[in-house]
Design an enzyme around this catalytic site. Sequence first.
Site, mmCIF file in Angstrom:
data_model
loop_
_atom_site.group_PDB
_atom_site.id
_atom_site.type_symbol
_atom_site.label_atom_id
_atom_site.label_comp_id
_atom_site.label_asym_id
_atom_site.label_seq_id
_atom_site.Cartn_x
_atom_site.Cartn_y
_atom_site.Cartn_z
ATOM 1 N N CYS A 186 0.829 -1.213 0.000
ATOM 2 C CA CYS A 186 0.000 0.000 0.000
ATOM 3 C C CYS A 186 0.861 1.261 0.000
ATOM 4 O O CYS A 186 1.573 1.516 -0.967
ATOM 5 C CB CYS A 186 -1.001 -0.034 1.160
ATOM 6 S SG CYS A 186 -2.323 1.190 0.958
ATOM 7 N N HIS A 232 -3.936 -4.888 0.048
ATOM 8 C CA HIS A 232 -3.509 -5.389 1.358
ATOM 9 C C HIS A 232 -3.572 -6.911 1.384
ATOM 10 O O HIS A 232 -4.629 -7.473 1.700
ATOM 11 C CB HIS A 232 -4.403 -4.800 2.457
ATOM 12 C CG HIS A 232 -4.143 -3.360 2.693
ATOM 13 N ND1 HIS A 232 -3.115 -2.911 3.502
ATOM 14 C CD2 HIS A 232 -4.717 -2.249 2.193
ATOM 15 C CE1 HIS A 232 -3.086 -1.597 3.500
ATOM 16 N NE2 HIS A 232 -4.059 -1.163 2.706
ATOM 17 N N GLU A 264 -2.469 -8.800 3.535
ATOM 18 C CA GLU A 264 -2.721 -9.216 4.928
ATOM 19 C C GLU A 264 -4.203 -9.194 5.278
ATOM 20 O O GLU A 264 -4.613 -9.708 6.307
ATOM 21 C CB GLU A 264 -1.908 -8.350 5.902
ATOM 22 C CG GLU A 264 -2.417 -6.925 6.137
ATOM 23 C CD GLU A 264 -2.027 -5.923 5.061
ATOM 24 O OE1 GLU A 264 -1.562 -6.335 3.979
ATOM 25 O OE2 GLU A 264 -2.206 -4.709 5.299
#
Lengths: 197, 251
Positions: A77, A179, A181
């Site tokens: 990001c 993202h 994650e």
Amino acid sequence: MKTAIIKYNAGNIRSVQFALERLGVNGTVTDNHEEIMSADKVIFPGVGEASTAMQYLKERKLDQVIAGLQQPVLGICLGMQLLCKHSEENDTECIGVFDTAVKRFQSPVENLLKIPQIGWNNITGLHSVMFEHVPENAYMYFVHSYYAALGADTVAITNYVINYSAALQKDNFYAVQFHPEKSAEAGARIIENFLNL
Amino acid sequence: MLTKRIIPCLDIKDGRTVKGINFENIRDAGDPIELGALYAEQGADELVFLDITATNERRKTLSELVTRIARHVNIPFTVGGGISSVEDVNVLLQSGADKISVNTSAFKDPGLVDKLAREFGSQCIVLAIDTRFEEGDWYVYLNGGRVKTPVKAFDWAKEAVDRGAGEILLTSMNNDGTKQGFALDITAQLSQHLNVPVIASGGAGNMAHFVDVFENAQADAALAASIFHYKEIEIPALKTFLYEKGVNVRF
């Protein structure tokens, strides 16, 4: 294996640490130069504003440390945008690993395009080891108002009115605008691929 | 292409998931982490956790719960309920929340929205509005729907977006708990005139209601609670239904 997560004044660092944990990897959140340079893998995450983040990194000479890393580095990001050459966000000179400009989304007609882009979008044109076993058109979670333009280092493309770089790769530097994650199993696969480099 | 989002909402009281029917008559619907992880696995696009606990121990318990959620859930989640300061938000984001939502506190002190957006970025500031249609317009209600204000929902939403709110979570009190469908008119009004995503909430009773709110009210996301908690609608079936109806969703 030692995995360092670069600590700076940007949000979402904890999420990256938890995502590593779910893969059975212990990530160390640190701004210590030695610790970052000696790690096997380095993750450069972040959600925040470019100029304040760059200023913080420069004050601690972390920009130079990052630029000089030889091991695999994954920017996420804002981390990806800071690895580019320049960001329109408050006219910020960035680290410059990727020779790419970061621009703000522009709505062609007022209110047509919601900014920031928030949500799940698909990634196409995948060509990086990061994306092994990740299907073309896989959905990833994005939250951003600025994007990296397409260029020589683009290894994945997403469309939000225009096509832009969903991922970049050059030498040992890997970067994703979304993202991983927070992108369920497909995102975890990308992190795992990076850790397996 | 950016997809429409399905967001299960988990109301939390004393660490457990509950859901108020018409904001009252709360029933226990289970463990929030277990439920959150299950929804993520089933293809929920995001989760919202609203804390309705009102004790002094609240803040600490909530931040611990947020950390446990962040450890186990691999999709984004928003935390709301009683958030009234930059420090509250800082604690929750540090604990692992991706976004926070503010409601009554932001209405009483609109400057809070500016402060939060400046400090943490608009992308993690969700403005929640509870609204009721009466006397020809939609009005803002505070304190979980108990206190009426003379302010129109559209006006407040617009002001909050100008101040830096990154998303609007709009709950229609007329529709909430009725299972008769979402409030399409006010959702469409907000979605068409504001350049931030609008999450529609309140009234989901069947799968066609989701198609309506996406296609006819241009909602960016739809939120529901009890129909998911009591398995009246399962997320994989809902996603398939939406896909077949031509709504762009993530599988």
